[in-house]
Design an enzyme around this catalytic site. Structure first.
Site, short mmCIF file in Angstrom:
data_model
loop_
_atom_site.label_atom_id
_atom_site.label_comp_id
_atom_site.label_asym_id
_atom_site.label_seq_id
_atom_site.Cartn_x
_atom_site.Cartn_y
_atom_site.Cartn_z
N HIS A 113 27.57 7.94 0.89
CA HIS A 113 27.33 9.19 0.15
C HIS A 113 28.60 9.74 -0.47
CE1 HIS A 113 23.60 11.31 -0.48
NE2 HIS A 113 24.23 12.47 -0.47
N LYS B 139 14.01 10.82 -3.35
CA LYS B 139 13.28 11.53 -2.30
C LYS B 139 11.87 11.84 -2.77
CE LYS B 139 17.28 13.64 -0.02
NZ LYS B 139 17.93 14.90 0.39
N ARG C 31 21.90 7.09 -3.83
CA ARG C 31 21.81 7.21 -2.38
C ARG C 31 21.68 5.80 -1.80
NH1 ARG C 31 18.00 11.06 -4.40
NH2 ARG C 31 18.60 13.23 -3.98
N TYR D 39 29.43 20.68 -7.00
CA TYR D 39 30.51 19.86 -7.54
C TYR D 39 31.46 20.66 -8.43
CZ TYR D 39 27.72 16.16 -5.59
OH TYR D 39 27.02 15.39 -4.71
N HIS E 110 18.55 15.61 -8.42
CA HIS E 110 18.44 16.89 -7.71
C HIS E 110 17.30 17.71 -8.30
CE1 HIS E 110 22.95 16.87 -6.35
NE2 HIS E 110 22.18 16.15 -5.56
N ARG F 215 28.73 8.62 -3.91
CA ARG F 215 27.83 9.42 -4.74
C ARG F 215 28.49 10.75 -5.11
NH1 ARG F 215 22.23 10.63 -5.83
NH2 ARG F 215 21.59 12.72 -5.17
#
Length: 298
Positions: free
Chosen positions: A242, A170, A146, A277, A268, A245
């Site tokens: 992004h 995050k 990110r 994906y 994630h 990514r």
């Protein structure tokens, strides 16, 4: 209500590990919510009813806000009411039974392998900042970072001998991401030759990996501009960091990487987030089929 909201933000930051960006977004969302409640004569949270929240949601949609924006604002509201109930400030949670609006399904934008190669080859590396930019783009794509993770990298987050990056995602969750190939070569060159040239002896000492022309930590906004400018060079408008990514994950999946490994590399929390994906990959396969098979065109 102001004091309660401040306590909620402290809870998010300290106990939930929410990032400053998340708290800033929630602060704006709850300010809008509070102003709306005041128009309905509600100045204390224990006077808010379900109809008030439903009216606020309808007001957002009537004013043309995107579903994603409405969803985020309702998430902030639901979190605030849940916190107030748990801490004993109110006796009921009027937001509990209100469902979040469903966002329309949308697959992420992805560059092809040829587009990525053209993008990375288009950077002018004859200058110091050009070499820095080339390194950043290689790492965004080569490590699936990110943009916030990229700019927050410090020198000591690079484990050169092991070939890994210590990345803080995050909620400040740490993960290890492998780096090799061209991205690793660019990074070593940047550390040895480029970063020393960007250091400013008059500026405060910094541990930041990527520096601006004044010797300070590069910002997210600067990276966005650099990526967008590089995209224009290959004919891609509004290229977002992004997207690199997303391309990283999609190309790994197409190359045979398993979904769980990709999940770990992306950071994630839920495998369901990574599964998007697989849909991207299937869409690409169908496009290739329709473009190449002689009877598919009829």
């Amino acid at each position: 209500m102001d004091q309660l909201i401040e306590e909620y933000f402290a809870y998010l930051a300290i106990e939930r590990g929410a990032s400053p960006l998340t708290i800033e977004a929630y602060s704006k969302d709850l300010a809008t919510y509070r102003e709306f409640l005041e128009t309905r004569g509600k100045t204390a949270l224990d006077t808010v009813e379900r109809d008030d929240i439903v009216a606020f949601q309808k007001d957002l949609l009537d004013r043309g806000f995107a579903v994603s924006t409405t969803e985020r604002r309702l998430s902030a509201i639901k979190g605030l009411h849940r916190f107030a109930l748990r801490e004993g400030y109110v006796d009921t949670d009027p937001a509990q039974a209100i469902p979040l609006p469903k966002k329309p399904g949308r697959l992420p934008d992805v560059l092809s392998v040829d587009q990525v190669n053209s993008l990375l080859d288009s950077i002018d590396t004859s200058t110091t900042t050009g070499k820095r930019d080339a390194t950043m783009l290689e790492m965004l794509y080569g490590c699936g970072l990110r943009v916030s993770e990229l700019v927050n990298l410090d020198k000591d987050h690079i484990l050169i001998e092991e070939g890994f990056l210590r990345v803080f995602g995050k909620g400040s969750k740490e993960r290890m991401v492998p780096i090799s190939g061209i991205a690793f070569e660019r990074l070593i060159e940047y550390l040895n030759d480029v970063r020393p040239e960007l250091l400013n002896p008059k500026a405060p000492a910094t541990s930041a990996l990527f520096l601006n022309a004044r010797g300070g930590r590069l910002t997210r906004q600067s990276v966005h501009r650099i990526v967008a400018r590089a995209g224009l060079a290959i004919g891609v408008k509004n290229l977002h960091p992004h997207t690199l990514r997303h391309s990283f994950a999609t190309h790994l999946l197409e190359g045979g990487a398993d979904l769980r490994s990709i999940q770990d590399m992306l950071g994630h929390a839920d495998i369901a987030t990574t599964q998007i994906y697989t849909h991207v990959q299937m869409t690409h396969l169908k496009e290739e089929y329709l473009a190449a098979h002689p009877r598919a065109k009829q």
